[in-house]
Enzyme design. Structure first.
Site, PDB file in Angstrom:
ATOM      1  N   ASN A 168      44.331  31.812  47.673  1.00 38.78           N
ATOM      2  CA  ASN A 168      44.206  32.109  49.103  1.00 38.78           C
ATOM      3  C   ASN A 168      43.025  31.401  49.755  1.00 38.78           C
ATOM      4  OD1 ASN A 168      43.253  34.217  47.192  1.00 38.78           O
ATOM      5  ND2 ASN A 168      42.142  34.944  48.969  1.00 38.78           N
ATOM      6  N   CYS A 342      33.551  37.785  53.418  1.00 32.09           N
ATOM      7  CA  CYS A 342      33.279  38.484  54.667  1.00 32.09           C
ATOM      8  C   CYS A 342      33.992  39.828  54.754  1.00 32.09           C
ATOM      9  CB  CYS A 342      33.669  37.617  55.858  1.00 32.09           C
ATOM     10  SG  CYS A 342      35.184  36.716  55.612  1.00 32.09           S
TER      11      CYS A 342
END
Ligand SMILES: *Cc1c(COP(=O)(O)O)cnc(C)c1O
Length: 422
Positions: A168, A342
């Site tokens: 990803n 994040c």
């Protein structure tokens, strides 16, 4: 900005005052209008419970069967082997935890890679707390797993291997067929997290010979909160949810009929337009990569040059903070993702970038741009022009860069990697 793609685009896109360029399709994708239209009647008209015995319920059951058949066909799977779940995270948790326990009498060693999604790595950490041993396979500088390294890690007590199909973050596509064959030669169950791969790589579960495969609709223009786990006939796994007898008694809970219909529609559209989508995304990806590497000094491409998802790019820019770059790009209407974890609110560099050997400071200056079908050549050119400008502005404020330019610091090893050789 005109819609040049074959996919329908929401009308507000053309009229938007500020030009928004969404380059974060690996995080999630837009639900196509045709998908929404497919779903709506199952909320307002055909809202029966598929488990109800009267005709109104059985109509919902028929819809479910239809969706399952359509999805199975795209994967060359048996429809009975698809189990609907709440998405990629649930599918990964189920595949790892419940299969590990189902085979625990044979052994408690599991093999995975160092570049899995957190749905896999955190499931492995949970298993470790419950008495399992985990081996995390190293990857090379492009994020590829060496099949020989995989084979060497297999022990007599290994029961399960789980390898991400396409990463990803850096987009690297693994040799899944070869890895599955090795797993089977040693009697292992083989699972792959194909959440990024499905609809972007042709997947034939029979040909690949995988035992389990996870997918999630919101990564291919379907709704969020729906996905499936493919479990090949004969594979032992425990059920992850206790409750009713839905999904052949393996996944309790009233089926999310509208979302399942939307997922089937999204996959139909993506696969019908597969060749056009791949051509468009690959062409734009190459434009983006070639321009960045040629025009932004001290930049490098992360991931494999060719064995990568059609829409994935991931760059590192030395002497730049990924977060600052991201925020400045947002002000220009460009939405991307940085190389920091994040989602967890932490600014630690991503485990994937560290696993391919990037030093912390370089991993921190990373940017992932993932292309979708309504991105145009103009969008990419504007994005590159903006990145060039922002990177040089951020570097102008960096004391490290000043020192480097003044020749006070050696060039770090990876700064030479901004060539197209690999
Ligand atoms: C997005 C993603 C997941 C999680 O899927 P959700 O449906 O968001 O839970 C798992 N694995 C990979 C590789 C992903 O990209």
């Amino acid at each position: 900005m005109t819609n040049k793609s074959a996919l329908p685009v929401a009308p507000e896109k053309e009229e938007a005052m500020t030009r928004q360029i969404y380059l974060d399709n690996a995080a999630t994708t837009k639900v196509l209008p045709a998908v929404v239209y497919e779903m709506l009647p199952y909320y307002t008209e055909g809202y029966g419970n598929p488990s109800s015995l009267y005709t109104f319920g059985q109509q919902a059951r028929t819809a479910l069967t239809n969706a399952r058949e359509r999805i199975a066909r795209h994967l060359n799977a048996r429809e009975q082997d698809l189990y609907f779940t709440s998405g990629g995270t649930e599918s990964d948790n189920w595949a790892l935890k419940e299969t590990a326990f189902a085979y625990a009498d044979k052994g408690k060693h599991i093999i995975t890679s160092a570049i899995e999604h957190h749905a896999i790595t955190h499931s492995c950490e949970w298993l470790k707390k419950h008495g399992f041993e985990i081996t995390y396979l190293k990857v090379d500088e492009f994020g590829l797993i060496d099949p020989a390294v995989f084979e060497a890690a297999i022990r007599p007590d290994t029961t399960l291997a789980s390898i991400i199909f396409a990463n990803n973050e850096i987009g690297t596509i693994q040799p899944i067929k070869e890895l599955a064959a090795i797993a089977h030669a040693h009697g292992l169950v083989f699972h792959t997290d194909a959440v990024q791969a499905l609809a972007n790589v042709r997947i034939d579960v029979a040909d690949l010979d995988v035992d389990m495969l996870s997918a999630s609709a919101h990564k291919f223009h379907g709704p969020k909160g729906i996905g499936f786990l493919y479990i090949r006939k004969g594979i032992k796994t425990r059920s992850f949810m206790d409750g009713g007898a839905q999904e052949r008694k393996r996944r309790a809970g009233t089926e999310n009929v509208p979302s399942i219909m939307g997922m089937a529609k999204a996959l139909d559209i993506c696969m019908d337009l597969f060749d056009e989508r791949m051509e468009l995304e690959t062409r734009l990806r190459e434009l983006l990569i070639n321009r960045i590497l040629a025009e932004v000094p001290y930049s490098r491409l992360n991931g494999h040059r060719s064995e990568r998802l059609p829409g994935n790019t991931n760059f590192s820019f030395e002497f730049v903070e990924g977060e600052s770059l991201l925020l400045t790009l947002e002000q220009k209407g460009i939405l991307a993702s940085s190389g920091s974890a994040c989602a967890s609110g932490s600014l630690d560099p991503s485990h994937v970038l560290l696993a391919i050997g990037l030093p912390h400071e370089i991993a921190h200056g990373s940017l992932r741009l993932t292309i979708g079908e309504d991105i145009t050549t103009d969008d990419i050119n504007f994005t590159v022009d903006t990145i060039k400008e922002v990177v040089s502005r951020l570097r102008a404020m960096s004391p490290l860069y000043e020192d480097f330019i003044a020749g006070k610091k050696p060039v770090s090893a990876v700064s030479h990697a901004h060539t197209l050789e690999h």
